[in-house]
Design a protein around this motif. Sequence first.
Motif, PDB file in Angstrom:
ATOM      1  N   ILE A 277       0.827  -1.208   0.000  1.00  0.00           N
ATOM      2  CA  ILE A 277       0.000   0.000   0.000  1.00  0.00           C
ATOM      3  C   ILE A 277       0.866   1.265   0.000  1.00  0.00           C
ATOM      4  O   ILE A 277       0.594   2.213  -0.723  1.00  0.00           O
ATOM      5  CB  ILE A 277      -0.925   0.003   1.234  1.00  0.00           C
ATOM      6  CG1 ILE A 277      -1.812  -1.240   1.142  1.00  0.00           C
ATOM      7  CG2 ILE A 277      -1.756   1.283   1.273  1.00  0.00           C
ATOM      8  CD1 ILE A 277      -2.992  -1.233   2.042  1.00  0.00           C
ATOM      9  N   GLY A 278       1.926   1.237   0.804  1.00  0.00           N
ATOM     10  CA  GLY A 278       2.807   2.405   0.894  1.00  0.00           C
ATOM     11  C   GLY A 278       3.333   2.807  -0.475  1.00  0.00           C
ATOM     12  O   GLY A 278       3.331   3.985  -0.850  1.00  0.00           O
ATOM     13  N   SER A 279       3.760   1.802  -1.267  1.00  0.00           N
ATOM     14  CA  SER A 279       4.333   2.098  -2.580  1.00  0.00           C
ATOM     15  C   SER A 279       3.271   2.624  -3.537  1.00  0.00           C
ATOM     16  O   SER A 279       3.536   3.521  -4.348  1.00  0.00           O
ATOM     17  CB  SER A 279       4.980   0.848  -3.170  1.00  0.00           C
ATOM     18  OG  SER A 279       6.005   0.410  -2.311  1.00  0.00           O
ATOM     19  N   THR A 280       2.042   2.066  -3.416  1.00  0.00           N
ATOM     20  CA  THR A 280       0.956   2.552  -4.258  1.00  0.00           C
ATOM     21  C   THR A 280       0.665   4.009  -3.922  1.00  0.00           C
ATOM     22  O   THR A 280       0.496   4.854  -4.817  1.00  0.00           O
ATOM     23  CB  THR A 280      -0.330   1.723  -4.022  1.00  0.00           C
ATOM     24  OG1 THR A 280       0.049   0.364  -3.846  1.00  0.00           O
ATOM     25  CG2 THR A 280      -1.272   1.844  -5.174  1.00  0.00           C
ATOM     26  N   ALA A 281       0.639   4.310  -2.634  1.00  0.00           N
ATOM     27  CA  ALA A 281       0.395   5.684  -2.190  1.00  0.00           C
ATOM     28  C   ALA A 281       1.485   6.602  -2.730  1.00  0.00           C
ATOM     29  O   ALA A 281       1.207   7.714  -3.186  1.00  0.00           O
ATOM     30  CB  ALA A 281       0.364   5.746  -0.666  1.00  0.00           C
ATOM     31  N   ALA A 282       2.729   6.111  -2.727  1.00  0.00           N
ATOM     32  CA  ALA A 282       3.847   6.930  -3.205  1.00  0.00           C
ATOM     33  C   ALA A 282       3.678   7.249  -4.690  1.00  0.00           C
ATOM     34  O   ALA A 282       3.908   8.378  -5.122  1.00  0.00           O
ATOM     35  CB  ALA A 282       5.160   6.212  -2.958  1.00  0.00           C
ATOM     36  N   ILE A 283       3.239   6.246  -5.465  1.00  0.00           N
ATOM     37  CA  ILE A 283       3.007   6.492  -6.891  1.00  0.00           C
ATOM     38  C   ILE A 283       1.939   7.563  -7.063  1.00  0.00           C
ATOM     39  O   ILE A 283       2.106   8.530  -7.817  1.00  0.00           O
ATOM     40  CB  ILE A 283       2.547   5.210  -7.627  1.00  0.00           C
ATOM     41  CG1 ILE A 283       3.642   4.154  -7.585  1.00  0.00           C
ATOM     42  CG2 ILE A 283       2.169   5.522  -9.063  1.00  0.00           C
ATOM     43  CD1 ILE A 283       3.310   2.912  -8.370  1.00  0.00           C
ATOM     44  N   ALA A 284       0.829   7.410  -6.319  1.00  0.00           N
ATOM     45  CA  ALA A 284      -0.270   8.371  -6.417  1.00  0.00           C
ATOM     46  C   ALA A 284       0.217   9.773  -6.083  1.00  0.00           C
ATOM     47  O   ALA A 284      -0.053  10.732  -6.827  1.00  0.00           O
ATOM     48  CB  ALA A 284      -1.397   7.957  -5.475  1.00  0.00           C
ATOM     49  N   ALA A 285       0.961   9.897  -4.992  1.00  0.00           N
ATOM     50  CA  ALA A 285       1.458  11.210  -4.565  1.00  0.00           C
ATOM     51  C   ALA A 285       2.334  11.819  -5.656  1.00  0.00           C
ATOM     52  O   ALA A 285       2.205  13.005  -5.989  1.00  0.00           O
ATOM     53  CB  ALA A 285       2.235  11.075  -3.259  1.00  0.00           C
ATOM     54  N   ALA A 286       3.206  10.997  -6.235  1.00  0.00           N
ATOM     55  CA  ALA A 286       4.118  11.504  -7.265  1.00  0.00           C
ATOM     56  C   ALA A 286       3.347  11.987  -8.483  1.00  0.00           C
ATOM     57  O   ALA A 286       3.621  13.055  -9.026  1.00  0.00           O
ATOM     58  CB  ALA A 286       5.112  10.417  -7.649  1.00  0.00           C
ATOM     59  N   PHE A 287       2.348  11.211  -8.894  1.00  0.00           N
ATOM     60  CA  PHE A 287       1.579  11.597 -10.069  1.00  0.00           C
ATOM     61  C   PHE A 287       0.794  12.875  -9.829  1.00  0.00           C
ATOM     62  O   PHE A 287       0.730  13.741 -10.701  1.00  0.00           O
ATOM     63  CB  PHE A 287       0.644  10.452 -10.491  1.00  0.00           C
ATOM     64  CG  PHE A 287       1.310   9.516 -11.438  1.00  0.00           C
ATOM     65  CD1 PHE A 287       2.154   8.511 -10.961  1.00  0.00           C
ATOM     66  CD2 PHE A 287       1.141   9.642 -12.812  1.00  0.00           C
ATOM     67  CE1 PHE A 287       2.790   7.661 -11.837  1.00  0.00           C
ATOM     68  CE2 PHE A 287       1.783   8.791 -13.686  1.00  0.00           C
ATOM     69  CZ  PHE A 287       2.600   7.794 -13.203  1.00  0.00           C
ATOM     70  N   LEU A 288       0.201  12.976  -8.616  1.00  0.00           N
ATOM     71  CA  LEU A 288      -0.533  14.192  -8.289  1.00  0.00           C
ATOM     72  C   LEU A 288       0.393  15.395  -8.359  1.00  0.00           C
ATOM     73  O   LEU A 288       0.056  16.425  -8.938  1.00  0.00           O
ATOM     74  CB  LEU A 288      -1.150  14.067  -6.891  1.00  0.00           C
ATOM     75  CG  LEU A 288      -2.445  13.260  -6.842  1.00  0.00           C
ATOM     76  CD1 LEU A 288      -2.959  13.157  -5.413  1.00  0.00           C
ATOM     77  CD2 LEU A 288      -3.507  13.916  -7.746  1.00  0.00           C
TER      78      LEU A 288
END
Lengths: 269, 257
Positions: free
Chosen positions: A249-260
């Motif tokens: 989950i942490g890595s998925t969240a990191a991807i989302a944050a980066a894209f945003l």
Amino acid sequence: MKFISKTLAEITSFISASIYTEKYASLNGLMQKIDARAKLVIVLAFIFLAVYTSSIWVLAFLFTIAIILSISSRISIRHYMSRVLLFIPLFTSIVAIPSIFSFITPGEGIISFFGVSITYEGVRAALFLIARVTAAVSFSILLITTTRWNELMNAMLFFKIPKIFVMIAEMSYRYIFLLLYSFQNMMLSAKSRAVSGIGATKAWKIYAPIMGAMFIKTHEMHEKVYLSMLSRGYGVEIKGNSRKMRIDIGSTAAIAAAFLTVIAVYMIL
Amino acid sequence: MNEIVMADNISYTYPNGTVAIEDISLTICRGESVAIVGPNGGGKSTLLLVLSLLLPPDKGSITFMNERIDRKKFENEAYMRKFRKRIGIVFQEPDVQLFSSTVYDDIAFAPIHFGWNEEKIKDKVNNVMKELGIEHIAERHPYELSGGEKRLATIASVMVYSPDIIFLDEPTSNLDYESKELVIKAINSMKEKRKTVVVATHDMEIIPEIAERMIVLNRRIIKDDSMDNISPEDMGAVWGKKAIKFFEFFMEQRHKN
Ligand SMILES: Nc1ncnc2c1ncn2[C@@H]1O[C@H](COP(=O)(O)OP(=O)(O)OP(=O)(O)O)[C@@H](O)[C@H]1O
Ligand SMILES: [Mg+2]
């Protein structure tokens, strides 16, 4: 000539020390916690932005993010900056140097010699390019520093980057290593046999064949390196320590944050 | 007899035309310990590379664990992988074998590629480092090591997966007496586990301690016999008069033990 051999030796040991340390990859920092595949995606997104933006502020912003990320990944700022600085001139000079001259970027001359003038616009464009490269390089280095080589290779395989490219990357990684190492040793051996205080022409006569010999030698060694890798199971598939398919989950969240971030920056600036 | 590897009339010629080995026939059985000796350039290293299925012979054939390895199989690396776990080879030049960024990673290279789980890898790597006395260099960069440390690291990187047969090319070159003892001990502990050990060496001091059989190689096989039948004169034929005395001395030691 002493100067040349000394600096070459220093450069090789500096390069090998900065490319081949996995010291930071095993630390317990922010980037190290993120899955290698997620990291690859994130870093590519930022690099993409750095390449396509036309705003100097976006580049400054990206560079700041890279530095913040490297600090929260416990990379010593000195180490990080020295690596960034090592690669910037390498990439930039190839592209930037020609563009500062008048016949490539026309404009108001600053200095001129032999009919070629360096233009204000040219310098500006070159500086912008340096900023661009700096931003892109800082992210690449962030990725390489915080990821174990094995995991990076696996991440590339995961995204179906053809195996042959991954293997080439893997082998060139070893090859540069070998090249640097034998170069260092051959310089020493030449030094031990050559008289000191010789002139440049004579020195060139000694060092030029070394370069040639070095490539032959490393090529030969390289084949043996490959055999020795084969004998220890290398080849068909690269395997890393973490070969889980699921992304946490942490890595998925990191991807989302980066894209945003990337999208927001792109819209706002 | 339980053969592990058989060579039938094999030859190997390098691309530049050097015939390194010629008409070699031999059989090595499970649990045997063999020393391969011979002059510089006699083809020892080449023979080890061929027997460990890394270089295909250009004449003759090799049978490994009762399976004949023809050229087609040689070229199919996916197929050859099943043999890789069973065979270990320590190269003569440590530099070609140490390519990771730390000694630990290098020793873990084979276990990772053979797909062991993390726990087991850690365990085995630490064990073998302890056995060879190199725990203190685990995090060091291989290229920064001394000659002897490199040597020990390469031996560790192969012993870690305990292959059924291990080929060691000059395992004691560059080693001080203490490290040499550790290597001999490690070799003997492999022998106790019924592993097969093949050592190419110039180190006459270690031969009586580790080998039961000796092959004298000078492109062709000059002699292949049990150690008890090797006379000092056989050694003299290879290395000259000086070797005779030297070898007599070490054989005496062997009989004392
Ligand atoms: N890569 C190569 N290309 C061409 N010829 C080679 C190559 N490697 C070895 N040779 C030649 O093959 C012959 C056998 O070499 P090999 O290394 O097998 O001998 P060796 O018995 O291991 O010698 P040493 O005791 O010096 O280690 C030598 O004549 C050598 O010059
Ligand atoms: Mg040899």
